[in-house]
Design an enzyme around this catalytic site. Structure first.
Site, PDB file in Angstrom:
ATOM      1  N   ASN A  28      23.897 -16.952  11.979  1.00  0.00           N
ATOM      2  CA  ASN A  28      24.864 -17.927  12.483  1.00  0.00           C
ATOM      3  C   ASN A  28      25.790 -18.350  11.358  1.00  0.00           C
ATOM      4  O   ASN A  28      25.426 -18.281  10.189  1.00  0.00           O
ATOM      5  CB  ASN A  28      24.157 -19.153  13.072  1.00  0.00           C
ATOM      6  CG  ASN A  28      23.031 -19.649  12.194  1.00  0.00           C
ATOM      7  OD1 ASN A  28      23.268 -20.261  11.157  1.00  0.00           O
ATOM      8  ND2 ASN A  28      21.789 -19.370  12.587  1.00  0.00           N
ATOM      9  N   GLY A  45      21.118 -17.835  20.536  1.00  0.00           N
ATOM     10  CA  GLY A  45      20.701 -16.688  21.342  1.00  0.00           C
ATOM     11  C   GLY A  45      21.785 -15.961  22.093  1.00  0.00           C
ATOM     12  O   GLY A  45      21.477 -15.117  22.949  1.00  0.00           O
ATOM     13  N   SER A  73      22.930 -23.294  17.698  1.00  0.00           N
ATOM     14  CA  SER A  73      21.955 -22.510  16.946  1.00  0.00           C
ATOM     15  C   SER A  73      20.701 -23.322  16.636  1.00  0.00           C
ATOM     16  O   SER A  73      20.755 -24.532  16.400  1.00  0.00           O
ATOM     17  CB  SER A  73      22.591 -22.050  15.634  1.00  0.00           C
ATOM     18  OG  SER A  73      21.613 -21.586  14.729  1.00  0.00           O
ATOM     19  N   SER A  74      19.568 -22.640  16.609  1.00  0.00           N
ATOM     20  CA  SER A  74      18.318 -23.317  16.262  1.00  0.00           C
ATOM     21  C   SER A  74      18.328 -23.818  14.817  1.00  0.00           C
ATOM     22  O   SER A  74      17.510 -24.654  14.441  1.00  0.00           O
ATOM     23  CB  SER A  74      17.123 -22.379  16.491  1.00  0.00           C
ATOM     24  OG  SER A  74      17.285 -21.186  15.752  1.00  0.00           O
ATOM     25  N   ASP A  75      19.249 -23.307  14.004  1.00  0.00           N
ATOM     26  CA  ASP A  75      19.366 -23.747  12.609  1.00  0.00           C
ATOM     27  C   ASP A  75      20.360 -24.891  12.422  1.00  0.00           C
ATOM     28  O   ASP A  75      20.701 -25.234  11.277  1.00  0.00           O
ATOM     29  CB  ASP A  75      19.797 -22.564  11.729  1.00  0.00           C
ATOM     30  CG  ASP A  75      18.766 -21.460  11.697  1.00  0.00           C
ATOM     31  OD1 ASP A  75      17.607 -21.757  11.368  1.00  0.00           O
ATOM     32  OD2 ASP A  75      19.118 -20.298  11.990  1.00  0.00           O
ATOM     33  N   HIS A  94      24.142 -18.097   7.658  1.00  0.00           N
ATOM     34  CA  HIS A  94      22.723 -17.746   7.550  1.00  0.00           C
ATOM     35  C   HIS A  94      22.530 -16.391   8.204  1.00  0.00           C
ATOM     36  O   HIS A  94      22.938 -16.189   9.351  1.00  0.00           O
ATOM     37  CB  HIS A  94      21.860 -18.802   8.250  1.00  0.00           C
ATOM     38  CG  HIS A  94      20.416 -18.420   8.367  1.00  0.00           C
ATOM     39  ND1 HIS A  94      19.658 -18.025   7.279  1.00  0.00           N
ATOM     40  CD2 HIS A  94      19.595 -18.353   9.447  1.00  0.00           C
ATOM     41  CE1 HIS A  94      18.429 -17.759   7.686  1.00  0.00           C
ATOM     42  NE2 HIS A  94      18.373 -17.938   8.990  1.00  0.00           N
ATOM     43  N   HIS A  96      19.888 -12.598   8.317  1.00  0.00           N
ATOM     44  CA  HIS A  96      18.586 -12.004   8.017  1.00  0.00           C
ATOM     45  C   HIS A  96      18.823 -10.610   7.460  1.00  0.00           C
ATOM     46  O   HIS A  96      18.144  -9.654   7.829  1.00  0.00           O
ATOM     47  CB  HIS A  96      17.705 -11.967   9.268  1.00  0.00           C
ATOM     48  CG  HIS A  96      17.193 -13.313   9.676  1.00  0.00           C
ATOM     49  ND1 HIS A  96      15.910 -13.746   9.377  1.00  0.00           N
ATOM     50  CD2 HIS A  96      17.788 -14.340  10.321  1.00  0.00           C
ATOM     51  CE1 HIS A  96      15.743 -14.983   9.847  1.00  0.00           C
ATOM     52  NE2 HIS A  96      16.870 -15.364  10.420  1.00  0.00           N
ATOM     53  N   ASP A 119      30.094 -11.689 -11.708  1.00  0.00           N
ATOM     54  CA  ASP A 119      31.423 -12.007 -11.178  1.00  0.00           C
ATOM     55  C   ASP A 119      31.370 -13.140 -10.156  1.00  0.00           C
ATOM     56  O   ASP A 119      32.390 -13.788  -9.882  1.00  0.00           O
ATOM     57  CB  ASP A 119      32.037 -10.784 -10.496  1.00  0.00           C
ATOM     58  CG  ASP A 119      32.649  -9.807 -11.488  1.00  0.00           C
ATOM     59  OD1 ASP A 119      32.969 -10.226 -12.615  1.00  0.00           O
ATOM     60  OD2 ASP A 119      32.822  -8.631 -11.122  1.00  0.00           O
ATOM     61  N   HIS A 170      11.699 -16.630   4.533  1.00  0.00           N
ATOM     62  CA  HIS A 170      12.699 -16.835   5.583  1.00  0.00           C
ATOM     63  C   HIS A 170      13.899 -15.919   5.337  1.00  0.00           C
ATOM     64  O   HIS A 170      13.975 -14.844   5.914  1.00  0.00           O
ATOM     65  CB  HIS A 170      13.106 -18.307   5.625  1.00  0.00           C
ATOM     66  CG  HIS A 170      13.926 -18.682   6.805  1.00  0.00           C
ATOM     67  ND1 HIS A 170      14.157 -20.005   7.172  1.00  0.00           N
ATOM     68  CD2 HIS A 170      14.605 -17.939   7.722  1.00  0.00           C
ATOM     69  CE1 HIS A 170      14.921 -20.031   8.247  1.00  0.00           C
ATOM     70  NE2 HIS A 170      15.211 -18.792   8.586  1.00  0.00           N
ATOM     71  N   TYR A 228      41.512 -13.602 -13.468  1.00  0.00           N
ATOM     72  CA  TYR A 228      41.287 -12.607 -12.421  1.00  0.00           C
ATOM     73  C   TYR A 228      42.211 -12.891 -11.233  1.00  0.00           C
ATOM     74  O   TYR A 228      42.391 -14.056 -10.844  1.00  0.00           O
ATOM     75  CB  TYR A 228      39.830 -12.648 -11.960  1.00  0.00           C
ATOM     76  CG  TYR A 228      39.525 -11.691 -10.825  1.00  0.00           C
ATOM     77  CD1 TYR A 228      39.140 -10.387 -11.077  1.00  0.00           C
ATOM     78  CD2 TYR A 228      39.618 -12.121  -9.506  1.00  0.00           C
ATOM     79  CE1 TYR A 228      38.862  -9.515 -10.035  1.00  0.00           C
ATOM     80  CE2 TYR A 228      39.345 -11.253  -8.473  1.00  0.00           C
ATOM     81  CZ  TYR A 228      38.971  -9.950  -8.728  1.00  0.00           C
ATOM     82  OH  TYR A 228      38.700  -9.090  -7.690  1.00  0.00           O
TER      83      TYR A 228
END
Length: 232
Positions: A28, A45, A73-75, A94, A96, A119, A170, A228
């Site tokens: 998410n 979901g 989101s569950s987060d 976030h 995975h 960097d 996690h 840069y």
């Protein structure tokens, strides 16, 4: 009312599958509006191929839904706590992603071996320890945010200097001035994690990058006399 914020959040979320950072409904991204005290986040979901800007959910910094037809989101509570604690960040991602999760599952910081890593940040990417049983069995997502904040406090890290973290068992969380930068940092984190793993497979005794080279690469991109890129 929140159309621009929803579109920013939607576009950032759609980058996750394009960059190979998520599968199915994993992950998410959120985007914040500090003036209104709200943030936009992916609904829980909902497959990316079905997602539209209209589906994005608006929440306040206590994770209450302000606008949206879906559950967020569950987060969401993790995002809310980070926004509430760190007022310098404008977006959170976030994922995975495989290599970052592998390091998180091993409970290890990602060592700084080379200039690609330097960097973007001048030290090892930290892995916050696994939550206690009390934290897991309590307000889990809220405590996930607390664990990240506490790890930064204990290590003396600034969320402006280190825009990424692993959470043991996690996975990775990243952030930035915008949602797009948070996603960028997720992609960088995954690539640095992959490079570090390959490096240790080739030579398990590889030393960290020498300090002068580490600081040179970080400072030329982020220091007060950075050179840069192009002048704005």
């Amino acid at each position: 009312m929140y159309q621009t914020l929803k579109e920013e959040c939607y576009e950032a979320n759609m980058q996750l599958p394009r960059l190979g950072l998520v599968l199915f409904t994993f992950g998410n991204v959120s985007a914040v509006d500090r003036e209104r005290g709200v943030f936009a986040i992916k609904p829980s979901g909902v497959p990316y191929e079905e997602l539209t800007p209209y589906d994005i959910v608006i929440c306040d910094f206590d994770a209450n839904v302000i606008e949206g037809i879906y559950r967020p989101s569950s987060d969401t509570k993790t995002h809310a706590l980070l926004y509430k604690t760190w007022d310098s960040i404008g977006g959170i991602a976030h994922t995975h992603s495989t290599y970052a999760v592998a390091w998180a599952q091993a409970g290890m910081d990602i060592p700084i071996f080379g200039t690609t890593h330097a960097d973007h940040t001048h030290q090892d990417i930290p892995c916050a320890p696994v939550l206690s049983d009390t934290m897991i069995q309590g307000d889990y997502e809220h405590e996930t945010g607390n664990q990240i904040v506490n790890a930064f406090h204990e290590k003396g890290l600034s969320p402006s200097d280190m825009e990424m973290v692993l959470l043991q068992n996690h996975g990775p969380f990243t952030w930035g001035k915008t949602a797009a930068k948070a996603v960028y940092n997720s992609a960088v984190l995954e690539e640095v994690a992959r490079m570090a793993q390959l490096t240790l497979q080739i030579n398990p005794h590889t030393p960290r990058i020498k300090d002068t080279l580490r600081l040179k690469h970080y400072e030329r991109k982020h220091g007060p006399d950075s050179y840069y890129g192009q002048e704005e």
